[in-house]
Scaffold this motif. Sequence first.
Motif, PDB file in Angstrom:
ATOM      1  N   LYS A   1       0.817  -1.211   0.000  1.00 52.59           N
ATOM      2  CA  LYS A   1       0.000   0.000   0.000  1.00 52.59           C
ATOM      3  C   LYS A   1       0.853   1.265   0.000  1.00 52.59           C
ATOM      4  N   LEU A   2       1.901   1.277   0.839  1.00 56.62           N
ATOM      5  CA  LEU A   2       2.628   2.518   1.094  1.00 56.62           C
ATOM      6  C   LEU A   2       4.062   2.519   0.591  1.00 56.62           C
ATOM      7  N   GLY A   3       4.559   1.347   0.143  1.00 59.90           N
ATOM      8  CA  GLY A   3       5.982   1.219  -0.131  1.00 59.90           C
ATOM      9  C   GLY A   3       6.719   0.878   1.159  1.00 59.90           C
ATOM     10  N   VAL A   4       7.843   0.188   1.028  1.00 55.40           N
ATOM     11  CA  VAL A   4       8.598  -0.224   2.212  1.00 55.40           C
ATOM     12  C   VAL A   4       9.543   0.902   2.585  1.00 55.40           C
ATOM     13  N   GLN A   5       9.268   1.537   3.696  1.00 57.96           N
ATOM     14  CA  GLN A   5      10.094   2.623   4.197  1.00 57.96           C
ATOM     15  C   GLN A   5      10.131   2.529   5.712  1.00 57.96           C
ATOM     16  N   PHE A   6      11.056   3.227   6.319  1.00 62.64           N
ATOM     17  CA  PHE A   6      11.267   3.051   7.750  1.00 62.64           C
ATOM     18  C   PHE A   6      10.110   3.587   8.586  1.00 62.64           C
TER      19      PHE A   6
END
Length: 309
Positions: free
Chosen positions: A225-230
Amino acid sequence: MGFFLETLFGGLMAGMLYALVALGFVLIFKASGVFNFAQGAMVLFAALAMARFSEWLPQWLGFESRFLANVLAIVLAVVVMIGVAWLIERLALRQLVGQEPIALLMATLGITYFIDGAGQLIFGSATYKIDVGMPKDPMILFEDVFQGGLLLSKEDLYAALVSALLVASLSLFFQKTATGRALRAVADDHQAAQSIGIPLSRIWVIVWSIGGIVALVAGIIWGSKLGVQFSISLVALKALPVVILGGLTSVPGAIVGGLIIGSGEKLSEIYLGPFLGGGIENWFAYVLALGFLLVRPQGLFGDKIIDRV
């Protein structure tokens, strides 16, 4: 009415995703008595592993199939999360058997920072993409009933179905299997469980492995949904009110708490926002959790603790 239902459904779908992260907290606390502050870091680490393996495997093995890359990436990510669980038990938890709960809690805080740093070191710190084929096109339902119909997200619907199946499977596992009952026995009393032959180290590896797999599912859905980010690790902060509301020892409570908070924050933002100002969605869950701590600290489905003297 149509707009209300559309908002409510969107909130329920978001609530299922909160519940999926909260489920990791509940599983580990239910089976080991440890409140795992590292669950958010585990979600991030699992999502990073999935995203990066799906990129690297076609290059390493020389194929172009996206489906095969995703399948192999999921398998490798599961193996990685089981390995992480084994390391956590071997290096941290095994040394703290019989210690005060605060020692285990502080250990999970240390594990959080270690996993965050290891994820950045191994997989990188950019934003990565996960594409497992979940449809992103919206769909319109009940056009004959409501003017314009109800606009729903297929991706949210698929994510909710996956979450529901996972929760049902884990509930059956805890209630119907010998390993599930052993997990609950360990949570009640570590030393008593050991005295009747339950291998504490193996049980903790199992439950942390299950927590890692749940974190992987949550990471795949949130990453899609959001992209893999910290910032994904911050999703765990929204899961804290969910477990407070539903109860730290209740798997169904994690789901009910997630649905209440997801729908409540969406509806309050839409209908109370014009009167109270924007941003209600950011603090609604924490205010609701505070209210429950004052009135019913064990949550809706948690076990009430009665001390006898």
